[in-house]
Design an enzyme around this catalytic site. Structure first.
Site, mmCIF file in Angstrom:
data_model
loop_
_atom_site.group_PDB
_atom_site.id
_atom_site.type_symbol
_atom_site.label_atom_id
_atom_site.label_comp_id
_atom_site.label_asym_id
_atom_site.label_seq_id
_atom_site.Cartn_x
_atom_site.Cartn_y
_atom_site.Cartn_z
ATOM 1 N N CYS A 101 -6.570 0.813 2.916
ATOM 2 C CA CYS A 101 -7.594 1.864 2.911
ATOM 3 C C CYS A 101 -7.486 2.779 1.705
ATOM 4 C CB CYS A 101 -7.487 2.697 4.182
ATOM 5 S SG CYS A 101 -7.936 1.781 5.651
ATOM 6 N N GLU A 143 0.860 -1.188 0.000
ATOM 7 C CA GLU A 143 0.000 0.000 0.000
ATOM 8 C C GLU A 143 0.892 1.231 0.000
ATOM 9 O OE1 GLU A 143 -2.740 0.384 3.323
ATOM 10 O OE2 GLU A 143 -3.774 2.025 2.290
ATOM 11 N N ASN A 149 -11.948 -3.248 0.545
ATOM 12 C CA ASN A 149 -10.837 -3.517 1.463
ATOM 13 C C ASN A 149 -11.420 -3.872 2.813
ATOM 14 O OD1 ASN A 149 -8.216 -3.553 2.694
ATOM 15 N ND2 ASN A 149 -8.632 -1.500 3.439
ATOM 16 N N GLU A 150 -11.396 -2.928 3.771
ATOM 17 C CA GLU A 150 -12.032 -3.205 5.068
ATOM 18 C C GLU A 150 -13.433 -2.606 5.036
ATOM 19 O OE1 GLU A 150 -9.406 -1.685 8.080
ATOM 20 O OE2 GLU A 150 -8.413 -3.623 8.319
HETATM 21 O O1 AHR Z 1 -2.148 -1.532 6.930
HETATM 22 C C1 AHR Z 1 -2.627 -0.283 7.305
HETATM 23 C C2 AHR Z 1 -4.134 -0.216 7.234
HETATM 24 O O2 AHR Z 1 -4.688 -1.097 8.145
HETATM 25 C C3 AHR Z 1 -4.726 -0.621 5.923
HETATM 26 O O3 AHR Z 1 -4.749 0.396 5.005
HETATM 27 C C4 AHR Z 1 -6.128 -1.000 6.307
HETATM 28 O O4 AHR Z 1 -6.673 -1.972 5.459
HETATM 29 C C5 AHR Z 1 -5.993 -1.453 7.734
HETATM 30 O O5 AHR Z 1 -6.883 -0.818 8.554
#
Ligand code: AHR
Length: 663
Positions: free
Chosen positions: A246, A48, A377-378
């Site tokens: 995220c 990321e 993602n989340e």
């Molecule tokens: O890894 C950091 C963050 O943690 C990521 O962006 C997210 O998916 C999780 O909350």
């Protein structure tokens, strides 16, 4: 930590009870009856653009805000004029609707000499410059007539010039032109800057002012930082998940990651604010933007380079639920779904298809052989499940072979997790992505998490995990030997459940020491160096010693998951014909172990041990001591029926033994 000590004490008590008369722990491996396939994808990486992972990180561009598109157009730049002349330097915008890169800098000169007018770029917390290395400077410009000369200089922290050249723009007219020049650095500097002096008379417009080192990964011009990518390649990861995290979802939908805007000529890739720019008030990073100089094509190419399966994650039409939680209405979700279908075509389609042709035109006629794709993602809640159902139908109708990775939210337990887990299993989800940022104790206690998961149905992607030495998003989190050791213990539990867990990745991957938002991270970098943390070496050892068939390893007929402070997994690598045993000792005591080898196999008399060990659970690796905790190799004698070994305190050991033949 107090709890961890308590946990260890209770393991030690168990140890006295279970050890045999000679005070040896006996573990049994059934060497000839594999119990599950270990997927080639088992251990992968999560990428990321957080902590300056892409811009300022693996993307080797040294100029920050090269196209003046940051919210403050001159952020990262310093203008210097002697004497000052009003209006000599201005920021202008190209005219047009929805231009991806409208702004540029206009310089007006009247008999300027070197020393009169300059612009200086500070880089991403400085620029890492290496003595003797060649650098590629380039820019886009337009000028009505010639007459301007650019003096390009690298300057170190002491303001000394450590490399210079001269560029004279040669083209004239209303069109934009690109010009480049290569020059060598004459000294090393961790935090250099780039200064451009202007000489002559006339008006010149400038854009995309860029500086790249030539020692990029695979020496690709405008490419990636080789030292960072090498650390990834060394892990031999089974997959690479990108672009997050995220960042996929965005603060709001307008700022979500849109892959189509990240391919093609870099000057046409529309910059966006990085959502980590504003996420944490305690770690503000106002100069954090996404240029998308690295986009989806480059990520697919990276996956191919390092032999990892690509795993792109796309927006499901929901912005980050920690931020705006903006929703694309269900009846307007089609463009999001179409992005997913088009991405599959971009990756796999014949060059006669619309998006296959785009890939071909970029220079990659062969398909990337995409096998899986993440939707969201989340994300969580009924809104997620509703949207997911639309994606699932559309993707499976057109591409039934593509596996979909689905979110189980932010936490590995609780009401949110339970309801998502239930709903996803009802939908026959291919993969459920579980995330756990937890204390080391949690990792020890949950090494048996998957022992009772259903063997049929959805598979598990442990998509983001890292032991937190303090607590999630705390700035005090460190990559200690304790965090790594507890992850190693937990990971034996993932490997022991290879029938269920088919992918796993530590997160986040990279952090720049001067620009991070989130800790702990797998790999730390500054402008010149990068090092693997203790956690990195655990990941690397698992990934490079996974084998392809899981074997049962037991103590008194039970899986080895904390009794006697030990955690274990065993496998066979059919390609190299080796037995691989993983042993994690989380106690302060040395363990004498007999590994009983049962079954119809016979083994070489000498095996190999790879070990990570340190007596200090708080120990970390660092720029000064990058290999302090890293694998040490030794030999071990192998008996005909067993392996006698002494396992050091606080250690993670891998034993590899050649299989000779059947007994
Ligand atoms: O890894 C950091 C963050 O943690 C990521 O962006 C997210 O998916 C999780 O909350």
């Amino acid at each position: 930590m107090r709890f961890f000590k308590h946990l260890l004490t209770s393991f030690l008590i168990v140890s006295c009870f279970v050890s045999n008369a000679q005070n040896k722990t006996v573990l049994s491996i059934q060497t000839d009856k594999p119990i599950a396939d270990i997927q080639p994808t088992m251990w992968g990486i999560f990428f990321e653009d957080i902590n300056m992972g892409a811009d300022g990180g693996i993307y080797a561009e040294l100029v920050k805000n090269r196209s003046f598109e940051f919210i403050k157009p001159l952020m990262g730049w310093k203008l210097d004029q002697q004497p000052f002349k009003e209006g000599a330097i201005t920021v202008l915008a190209k005219q047009g609707v929805n231009l991806p890169n409208p702004r540029f800098l206009q310089i007006k000169l009247n008999n300027a000499t070197k020393g009169n007018l300059s612009i200086t770029n500070e880089g991403f917390r400085g620029m890492g410059i290496k003595n003797g290395l060649a650098y590629d400077f380039s820019l886009q410009y337009r000028q009505p007539k010639t007459g301007v000369k650019l003096h390009i200089e690298l300057i170190n922290a002491a303001k000394e010039i450590i490399g210079s050249t001269i560029l004279i723009p040669t083209e004239t007219g209303a069109e934009w032109h690109k010009q480049a020049i290569r020059f060598n650095a004459t000294a090393t500097a961790l935090k250099a800057q780039l200064r451009i002096w202007f000489e002559g008379s006339g008006t010149i417009d400038l854009d995309m002012i860029s500086l790249f080192p030539t020692d990029t990964w695979k020496n690709r011009p405008g490419g990636m930082r080789a030292d960072m990518i090498q650390l990834l390649a060394d892990m031999k990861p089974g997959f690479i998940r990108f672009p997050g995290g995220c960042i996929v979802e965005g603060f709001d939908l307008a700022n979500r990651y849109q892959w189509k805007k990240t391919i093609g000529p870099i000057e046409e890739r529309e910059l966006k604010i990085n959502r980590w720019n504003i996420e944490f008030a305690h770690r503000p990073t106002p100069d954090y933007f996404q240029t998308f100089g690295l986009g989806f094509f480059e990520y697919f190419q990276l996956a191919e380079d390092i032999g990892a399966e690509p795993l792109p994650i796309l927006s499901c039409g929901m912005a980050c639920q920690f931020n705006s939680a903006e929703l694309a209405p269900l009846d307007q979700i089609d463009p999001f779904v179409q992005d997913a279908l088009d991405l599959i075509e971009f990756a796999n389609g014949k060059i006669s298809t619309k998006w296959g042709k785009v890939r071909n035109d970029i220079g990659h006629p062969a398909p990337f052989n995409l096998k899986m794709l993440g939707v969201g993602n989340e994300n969580w809640g009924p809104q997620y499940i509703e949207r997911l159902a639309v994606f699932q139908k559309a993707i499976k109708d057109k591409y039934p072979q593509i596996k979909i990775v689905n979110s189980s939210g932010t936490d590995p337990d609780g009401a949110r997790f339970d309801s998502l887990n239930l709903a996803l299993r009802k939908m026959n989800a291919d993969f459920i992505d579980e995330h756990y940022y937890r204390k080391p104790e949690w990792f020890l206690q949950n090494a048996n998490r998957y022992d009772n998961y259903p063997r049929n149905g959805s598979k598990i992607f442990a998509g983001e995990y890292a032991a937190q030495s303090d607590k999630t998003v705390s700035v005090n989190n460190k990559n200690t030997w304790l965090t790594a050791l507890s992850e190693a213990a937990f990971m034996t539990g993932l490997e022991r459940n290879a029938a269920v867990v088919q992918m796993a990745s530590y997160a986040p991957l990279f952090a720049h020491i001067d620009a991070w938002q989130w800790s702990p991270d797998l790999i730390w970098v500054n402008n010149l160096q990068s090092y693997g943390t203790t956690d990195y070496y655990v990941q690397k050892l698992f990934a490079t010693n996974k084998g392809n068939k899981e074997l049962s390893i037991t103590q008194n007929n039970a899986v080895v998951s904390g009794q006697d402070s030990l955690f274990a997994a065993a496998s066979i690598d059919e390609a190299t014909q080796e037995l691989i045993v993983k042993l994690v000792n989380v106690s302060s005591a040395k363990k004498s172990i007999i590994i009983s080898l049962n079954g119809l196999k016979s083994f070489a008399s000498i095996g190999k041990v790879l070990q990570l060990q340190n007596d200090n659970l708080q120990q970390t690796n660092s720029f000064e001591q990058p290999f302090l905790i890293s694998p040490k190799e030794s030999a071990i004698e192998i008996g005909t029926k067993n392996i006698n070994c002494s396992i050091a305190p606080y250690s993670f050991s891998i034993i590899r033994v050649k299989i000779l033949a059947k007994k």
